[in-house]
Scaffold this motif. Structure first.
Motif, short mmCIF file in Angstrom:
data_model
loop_
_atom_site.label_atom_id
_atom_site.label_comp_id
_atom_site.label_asym_id
_atom_site.label_seq_id
_atom_site.Cartn_x
_atom_site.Cartn_y
_atom_site.Cartn_z
N VAL A 26 0.85 -1.18 0.00
CA VAL A 26 0.00 0.00 0.00
C VAL A 26 0.89 1.23 0.00
CG1 VAL A 26 -1.75 1.28 1.26
CG2 VAL A 26 -1.86 -1.20 1.19
N TRP A 27 0.72 2.07 -1.01
CA TRP A 27 1.50 3.29 -1.14
C TRP A 27 0.67 4.49 -0.69
CZ3 TRP A 27 4.48 3.51 -6.45
CH2 TRP A 27 5.38 2.47 -6.51
N GLY A 28 1.38 5.53 -0.28
CA GLY A 28 0.77 6.80 0.08
C GLY A 28 1.86 7.74 0.53
N GLY A 29 2.02 8.85 -0.15
CA GLY A 29 3.05 9.82 0.20
C GLY A 29 4.38 9.50 -0.44
N GLU A 30 4.49 9.72 -1.75
CA GLU A 30 5.71 9.39 -2.49
C GLU A 30 6.35 10.61 -3.13
OE1 GLU A 30 3.60 6.02 -1.76
OE2 GLU A 30 2.85 7.42 -3.24
N ILE A 31 7.62 10.43 -3.46
CA ILE A 31 8.34 11.38 -4.32
C ILE A 31 8.82 10.58 -5.53
CG2 ILE A 31 10.28 12.97 -4.54
CD1 ILE A 31 10.18 13.31 -1.49
N PHE A 32 8.43 11.02 -6.71
CA PHE A 32 8.78 10.35 -7.95
C PHE A 32 9.64 11.24 -8.83
CE2 PHE A 32 4.59 8.45 -6.98
CZ PHE A 32 4.91 7.11 -7.03
N LEU A 33 10.50 10.62 -9.61
CA LEU A 33 11.14 11.27 -10.75
C LEU A 33 10.46 10.66 -11.96
CD1 LEU A 33 13.31 13.05 -12.06
CD2 LEU A 33 14.84 11.08 -11.96
N ASP A 35 8.79 11.12 -16.24
CA ASP A 35 8.51 11.82 -17.49
C ASP A 35 7.22 11.20 -18.02
OD1 ASP A 35 9.19 9.40 -18.80
OD2 ASP A 35 11.23 10.08 -19.18
N ARG A 36 6.89 11.44 -19.26
CA ARG A 36 5.61 10.95 -19.78
C ARG A 36 5.59 9.45 -20.05
NH1 ARG A 36 2.93 15.45 -23.74
NH2 ARG A 36 3.10 17.19 -22.29
N ARG A 37 6.74 8.79 -20.00
CA ARG A 37 6.80 7.36 -20.30
C ARG A 37 7.04 6.48 -19.08
NH1 ARG A 37 10.72 9.19 -24.26
NH2 ARG A 37 12.05 8.48 -22.60
N GLU A 38 7.78 6.97 -18.10
CA GLU A 38 8.15 6.12 -16.98
C GLU A 38 8.35 6.94 -15.72
OE1 GLU A 38 11.69 4.20 -18.32
OE2 GLU A 38 12.85 6.03 -18.37
N TYR A 39 8.46 6.24 -14.60
CA TYR A 39 8.69 6.90 -13.31
C TYR A 39 9.63 6.06 -12.47
CZ TYR A 39 5.48 3.49 -11.31
OH TYR A 39 4.89 2.33 -10.91
N LYS A 40 10.26 6.73 -11.51
CA LYS A 40 11.09 6.05 -10.52
C LYS A 40 10.67 6.60 -9.17
CE LYS A 40 15.79 5.21 -8.99
NZ LYS A 40 17.20 5.48 -9.17
N ARG A 41 10.35 5.70 -8.27
CA ARG A 41 9.95 6.09 -6.91
C ARG A 41 11.22 6.38 -6.12
NH1 ARG A 41 7.16 2.10 -2.64
NH2 ARG A 41 6.10 3.61 -1.32
N LEU A 42 11.44 7.64 -5.79
CA LEU A 42 12.66 8.05 -5.10
C LEU A 42 12.57 7.87 -3.58
CD1 LEU A 42 13.43 11.37 -7.02
CD2 LEU A 42 14.35 9.08 -7.46
#
Length: 85
Positions: A26-33, A35-42
């Motif tokens: 269960v996710w909640g409260g993230e910081i992502f890097l 773009d329009r194609r992909e993401y990385k959960r920082l």
């Protein structure tokens, strides 16, 4: 990103509630890097057990009690460090 016409990568602070993440947690409260194609959960908020499982989503007081317990436990762990003398 689409709404504002952004094409370059961005750092996104997402605080929109909870949901099932791509890792099965269960996710909640993230910081992502992303773009329009992909993401990385920082980064993300710490995982907290859901007391009562799914009932915690319809009875939010359960989460309040769990978080209060975590805060109190941390207080007692650090109390000897905070004492003077």
């Amino acid at each position: 990103m689409l709404e504002y016409g952004l094409d370059e990568p961005i750092v996104a602070f997402v605080l929109d509630g909870t949901g099932l993440g791509d890792d099965g947690k269960v996710w909640g409260g993230e910081i992502f890097l992303c773009d329009r194609r992909e993401y990385k959960r920082l980064s993300h908020l710490e995982y907290v057990p859901l007391p009562g499982g799914d009932k915690a989503s319809t009875e939010p007081w359960r989460m309040a009690v769990a978080i209060y317990g975590i805060i109190m436990e941390m207080k007692y762990l650090f109390l000897p460090v905070l004492r003077k003398g």
